[in-house]
Design a protein around this motif. Structure first.
Motif: not given
Length: 532
Positions: A434-458
């Motif tokens: 729903y907001g994956i574009q936010a990762l572009w901003t994280a990269a451009q702003e050099h934001a220090s973060l860790t994101m766990l994507v818990l993928d249960n495929e549904e």
């Protein structure tokens, strides 16, 4: 023509933004915003997001972390329309936010122009506290002052300001930034009544809502709990954790159905709700008529919350103010302290692992000063059971509205607001998209973060709720096939797929210690557990 040195609306507004601490602006610009952005000051920061709902939720996370209002600059009707789900989220989160949208120039508005917003001030209602399109250009700075005051006044929340594009170059009228507004104090007679009730009851319970941590009153709440021996519950569907979940008197989490709340609180002869609705429900499991409601009190700075909680004695007050009034009247009780919640054990280890194992590992590795942002509806109970937050040493943020897209964007905004702290996001695979574009901003702003994507495929939360009382046939819930590593790397972030808990431990240790954004794509087992 203006005199050469006459300050414009733009000049005066930017001075106010400096005075009010609004120099970090989140936005996604359009043509009606060009005059506002023209000659952008060197001491201002503009955080660009690639979609309006994304920047609004980024600003939400930023404001939640800083405690001050934040300004979001959006395009006129269409841009604000994209952002309305996130504005709704900010409203439920009680986020102090000024949404500033461009409007077409005034001389074109009578002809319903391209990019014009018809009845702009009405568009975001009812999920803003206040909205306005000023009648005159010269009124824009005064409108900003009122917007700030309304956003910050309890109960905090988003406000909206529509400004025609040609207003910024008009001559302005100097104004000064306002003083802050103190939250209301409680009626002393009602505080006396509450203190007496706490003294005379036998099995008290406190229900700690997000307004407690917002008010900076967690220590006072802990003191009240320890003096009274009360059990302390977290209410349903809240955005913050306001009581240390490792405290021996922590009783657990109320679930969002009437019978569940009534059953959990049935043993208590006095319930005091602090800074939360009483209560927020999600599913209908039948009424609570067979469970008599306990007597009690509700302390809130929100008149709407007080008005709809008819079974509790309402106390209109700021949470810190009320606790400061109450504590001197409450002596340490001789009653035994309430027994705390016994957390369940982990399920059997499988491949891929259940989310509980992943979250338990996160708990073991999480630094004491970490900030955690979550949006994983299917795994909400797993997070509650296996990732206790040691508030106020750690910060916990979640979306209170249920409108997906908050988590991944708020994670980025939180990291920008807390650059010296470890910032971790636990986000479901469905919510991530729903907001994956936010990762572009994280990269451009050099934001220090860790994101766990818990993928249960549904969309497991939808599927699990749909299976209750039906034949289990639910369309539109199967996902799968999303390569989050490729997506994250394509947007400029480091990323790894991790299928083994030992590798996850290594990757998580590294990413929490390193600068920049890292995404860890973690497949987890399908959920078979009921949500509530």
């Amino acid at each position: 023509m203006n005199a050469p040195d006459a300050p414009t609306v733009r000049d005066i507004t930017r001075g106010l933004m400096r005075d009010l601490g609004l120099t970090t602006v989140f936005g996604n610009p359009g043509t009606t915003e060009v005059p506002f952005l023209d000659q952008w000051p060197d001491d201002f920061r503009y955080v660009l997001g690639l979609q309006e709902s994304v920047v609004t939720s980024m600003a939400d996370g930023y404001a939640q972390q800083t405690g001050n209002a934040v300004l979001v600059n959006l395009h006129s009707a269409g841009g604000l329309g994209h952002a309305l789900g996130a504005v709704f989220g900010a409203y439920r989160n009680r986020t102090p936010m000024i949404v500033l949208a461009g409007q077409q120039v005034r001389r074109l508005l009578p002809d319903d122009p391209f990019l014009g917003s018809t009845e702009a001030a009405q568009f975001p209602k009812p999920y803003v506290k206040w909205s306005l399109e000023p009648a005159r250009a010269a009124d824009v700075p005064l409108a900003l002052i009122r917007a700030y005051q309304m956003a910050m006044q309890t109960p905090r929340g988003p406000v909206f300001l529509s400004v025609p594009a040609d207003d910024w170059d008009e001559p302005g009228e100097p104004v000064s930034a306002p003083a802050s507004i103190a939250p209301p104090a409680a009626d002393p007679a009602v505080v006396d009544e509450l203190a007496a009730a706490l003294r005379d009851c036998e099995r008290p319970a406190l229900v700690a809502g997000p307004a407690v941590v917002e008010a900076g009153a967690v220590a006072e709440l802990v003191e009240l709990a320890e003096r009274t021996g009360a059990a302390v519950w977290i209410p349903p569907m809240v955005s913050r954790s306001s009581f240390p979940e490792t405290h021996p008197q922590f009783a657990g989490f109320l679930q969002p159905s009437e019978p569940a709340v009534a059953a959990a609180l049935a043993e208590h002869d006095l319930v005091v709700v602090l800074g939360a609705p009483a209560f927020t429900y999600h599913v209908h499991r039948g009424g609570a008529e067979e469970h008599p409601r306990p007597r009690g009190f509700l302390i809130s700075d929100d008149p709407d919350v007080l008005a709809r909680s008819r079974h509790l004695r309402g106390v209109h007050a700021g949470l810190a103010t009320a606790l400061h009034q109450l504590l001197p009247l409450v002596e340490r009780s001789g009653r035994a302290a309430a027994a705390g919640w016994v957390r369940p054990g982990l399920p059997e280890l499988t491949s891929p692992p259940a989310a509980e194992h992943v979250i338990s590992l996160v708990h073991d590795l999480l630094p004491a000063d970490a900030v955690v942002v979550t949006e994983a509806p299917t795994h909400k109970q797993a997070i509650q059971r296996h990732l206790p937050f040691r508030s106020p040493d750690q910060d916990f943020h979640a979306g209170a509205s249920g409108s997906l897209g908050y988590g991944i964007s708020a994670l980025v905004g939180t990291a920008l607001a807390a650059p010296s702290r470890p910032v971790l996001g636990i986000i479901g695979d469905g919510a991530s998209m729903y907001g994956i574009q936010a990762l572009w901003t994280a990269a451009q702003e050099h934001a220090s973060l860790t994101m766990l994507v818990l993928d249960n495929e549904e969309y497991a939360a939808v599927r699990v709720l749909g299976e209750v009382g039906s034949d289990g046939k639910m369309p539109g819930t199967a996902l799968g096939g999303i390569d989050f590593v490729a997506v994250a790397r394509g947007l400029g972030c480091a990323a790894h797929r991790v299928e083994d808990l030992a590798e996850l431990e290594q990757r998580l240790r590294e990413s929490l210690a390193e600068p920049g954004p890292t995404v860890l794509h973690v497949p987890v087992a399908a959920s078979s557990r009921k949500l509530y």
